[in-house]
Structures are given as structure tokens and as C-alpha cells.
Design a protein around this motif. Sequence first.
Motif, short mmCIF file in Angstrom:
data_model
loop_
_atom_site.label_atom_id
_atom_site.label_comp_id
_atom_site.label_asym_id
_atom_site.label_seq_id
_atom_site.Cartn_x
_atom_site.Cartn_y
_atom_site.Cartn_z
N THR A 32 26.65 -12.88 -26.44
CA THR A 32 25.92 -12.49 -27.64
C THR A 32 26.56 -13.19 -28.82
OG1 THR A 32 27.39 -10.61 -28.03
CG2 THR A 32 25.48 -10.23 -26.62
N PRO A 33 25.83 -13.33 -29.94
CA PRO A 33 26.44 -13.94 -31.13
C PRO A 33 27.72 -13.25 -31.55
CG PRO A 33 24.07 -13.80 -31.38
CD PRO A 33 24.41 -13.07 -30.12
N ALA A 34 27.78 -11.93 -31.40
CA ALA A 34 28.99 -11.21 -31.78
C ALA A 34 30.16 -11.63 -30.89
CB ALA A 34 28.77 -9.70 -31.66
N GLY A 35 29.90 -11.75 -29.59
CA GLY A 35 30.94 -12.19 -28.67
C GLY A 35 31.40 -13.60 -28.97
N GLN A 36 30.46 -14.45 -29.36
CA GLN A 36 30.80 -15.82 -29.71
C GLN A 36 31.70 -15.86 -30.93
OE1 GLN A 36 27.09 -17.87 -30.13
NE2 GLN A 36 26.70 -17.95 -27.93
N ALA A 37 31.44 -14.99 -31.89
CA ALA A 37 32.25 -14.95 -33.10
C ALA A 37 33.69 -14.58 -32.76
CB ALA A 37 31.67 -13.96 -34.10
N ARG A 38 33.85 -13.60 -31.91
CA ARG A 38 35.21 -13.19 -31.53
C ARG A 38 35.93 -14.32 -30.80
NH1 ARG A 38 38.51 -11.22 -27.65
NH2 ARG A 38 39.91 -9.49 -28.23
N ARG A 43 35.34 -17.53 -31.10
CA ARG A 43 35.67 -18.60 -32.04
C ARG A 43 36.94 -18.27 -32.81
NH1 ARG A 43 30.18 -18.67 -33.35
NH2 ARG A 43 30.59 -17.74 -35.39
N ILE A 44 37.06 -17.02 -33.22
CA ILE A 44 38.27 -16.60 -33.93
C ILE A 44 39.49 -16.77 -33.04
CG2 ILE A 44 39.47 -14.63 -34.96
CD1 ILE A 44 36.65 -13.50 -35.67
N LEU A 45 39.37 -16.30 -31.81
CA LEU A 45 40.51 -16.35 -30.90
C LEU A 45 40.87 -17.79 -30.53
CD1 LEU A 45 42.58 -14.83 -29.29
CD2 LEU A 45 40.88 -14.45 -27.50
N ALA A 46 39.88 -18.64 -30.32
CA ALA A 46 40.15 -20.04 -29.99
C ALA A 46 40.84 -20.74 -31.15
CB ALA A 46 38.84 -20.76 -29.65
N VAL A 80 33.65 -17.89 -39.50
CA VAL A 80 33.08 -16.54 -39.49
C VAL A 80 33.32 -15.88 -40.84
CG1 VAL A 80 33.52 -16.30 -37.02
CG2 VAL A 80 35.21 -15.44 -38.65
N ALA A 81 32.55 -14.85 -41.10
CA ALA A 81 32.73 -14.10 -42.34
C ALA A 81 33.99 -13.25 -42.24
CB ALA A 81 31.53 -13.20 -42.59
N LYS A 82 34.59 -12.98 -43.40
CA LYS A 82 35.81 -12.18 -43.41
C LYS A 82 35.56 -10.80 -42.81
CE LYS A 82 38.72 -12.81 -46.67
NZ LYS A 82 39.50 -12.87 -47.93
N ALA A 83 34.40 -10.22 -43.09
CA ALA A 83 34.09 -8.90 -42.54
C ALA A 83 34.01 -8.95 -41.02
CB ALA A 83 32.78 -8.39 -43.11
N THR A 84 33.48 -10.05 -40.49
CA THR A 84 33.40 -10.20 -39.05
C THR A 84 34.80 -10.29 -38.44
OG1 THR A 84 31.28 -11.35 -39.22
CG2 THR A 84 32.52 -11.65 -37.18
N PHE A 85 35.66 -11.03 -39.10
CA PHE A 85 37.04 -11.16 -38.61
C PHE A 85 37.70 -9.79 -38.50
CE2 PHE A 85 41.57 -11.30 -39.29
CZ PHE A 85 42.00 -12.29 -38.42
N TYR A 86 37.64 -9.03 -39.59
CA TYR A 86 38.34 -7.74 -39.60
C TYR A 86 37.66 -6.69 -38.71
CZ TYR A 86 41.55 -9.38 -43.14
OH TYR A 86 42.54 -10.08 -43.80
N LYS A 87 36.41 -6.93 -38.37
CA LYS A 87 35.74 -6.05 -37.42
C LYS A 87 36.43 -6.12 -36.06
CE LYS A 87 31.38 -5.59 -34.84
NZ LYS A 87 30.02 -6.15 -34.65
#
Length: 203
Positions: free
Chosen positions: A14-20, A22-25, A50-57
Motif C-alpha cells: 500500500t502507499p502507506a507501506g511504501q512510505a515506511r 522509503r523512510i527505512l531505506a 515523505v511528509a513530516k507527519a508521515t514520518f512521525y506516524k
Amino acid sequence: MTTSDIGKPPAARTPAGQARERILATAFRLFYSQGLRAAGIDTIIAESGVAKATFYKYFPAKDDLILAYLDKVDGVWTGQLHAAAEAAGPTPADQLVGLFDALASACRRDGYRGCAFINAAAESPTGTRVHDRTVAHKKQISAWIRDLAVQAGAPAPDQLSRSLTLILDGGLASGVLDADPEAAIVARNTASQLVSASLGRNP
């Protein structure tokens, strides 16, 4: 241990999983190349896109991201050690020596900066979650090596495991401090002699 497996296209998520991911990579690459404290959150956010809010999520605190990074390193490095041991042959004695082939491969990779866990421990105070995670990893590797030593029939498996772990850690450090990947060959040869002596065999 290395960044060789990072940056490959992820499986469908999912896009949410992709965001996580990307952050981890991004964190994997920056933490390993720059250090845990030098790689700032703002830089990781910017480079991961990613957006800052997405990161802290996903990572409410930087230590949460560091722990996720160490979990990923653990999976990669432990997998490489086990694969090298299994490739050396079916006998536990050969596997005790063969696991050092993973060290040789790691030391020759571009951007090699030593053991991510040793580096993390050096940057983290004793008693913190991050430091505890590094200790847990080292205990896990030591327990696996001890199990191989028991299977090989070593009369003093604790001592052999401790000695081989020290050689492995020394090889990881020497590979970056001396800028000489041949340190891994010396470590493997030393491990071979030690295993043979411990089991009463000719090297």
C-alpha cells in the motif's frame, strides 16, 4: 551489515507501506554511512520524500527509527553469516570456519564502514534501548556460534564461541580501521587454526 540489499524496488505494498519502507531505506543508507547521530531527522525526511507527519506516524522518536534500522541490519547480516556457514559444507566444524567468508564479502563492499552494531553501541549510552539492541544481536550471534561448537564436539564450546566472536568482531573493525579487506582472510585463517586446535584436528 551493508547497504547492498537496500534500494531495490519493494514488493507491492500500500502507499502507506511504501512510505515506511522509503523512510527505512533512507535511514539505512544514512545511518550506516554517516552515523546514528550525524544523520538528522530532517535530512532523512527530505531524502525519503515523505511528509513530516508521515514520518512521525511511523517513527515517533528517532530511536524508534534506529531500532527499525538495526532490525533490518540484523536480518541482512545474520542471513549472510548463515549462508556463508552453510556454503562451507554440512559439518559444524567447517561451518564455524566458513561463516568468516561473510566477513570477507562485507569488507570488500564499496562504502564498508565496519559493523553497524559495533558502531551503534559506540554512539549509544549503556542501558538505552539502542544499546540493549546491539547487545542482544551480539548475544544472538554468539549463541549460534556456540551451538555450532557443541555440534562440532568442542570440549569447551563457550570458550570457542567467545574466541571466534572476538575474531569476527576484530575482523569487522580491522577491515575499516586498516582499510585492508585482507584482514578478513587473516581472521578466517586464525579461526580455522583455532577450530582445529579446539577439536584436536590438523588444520
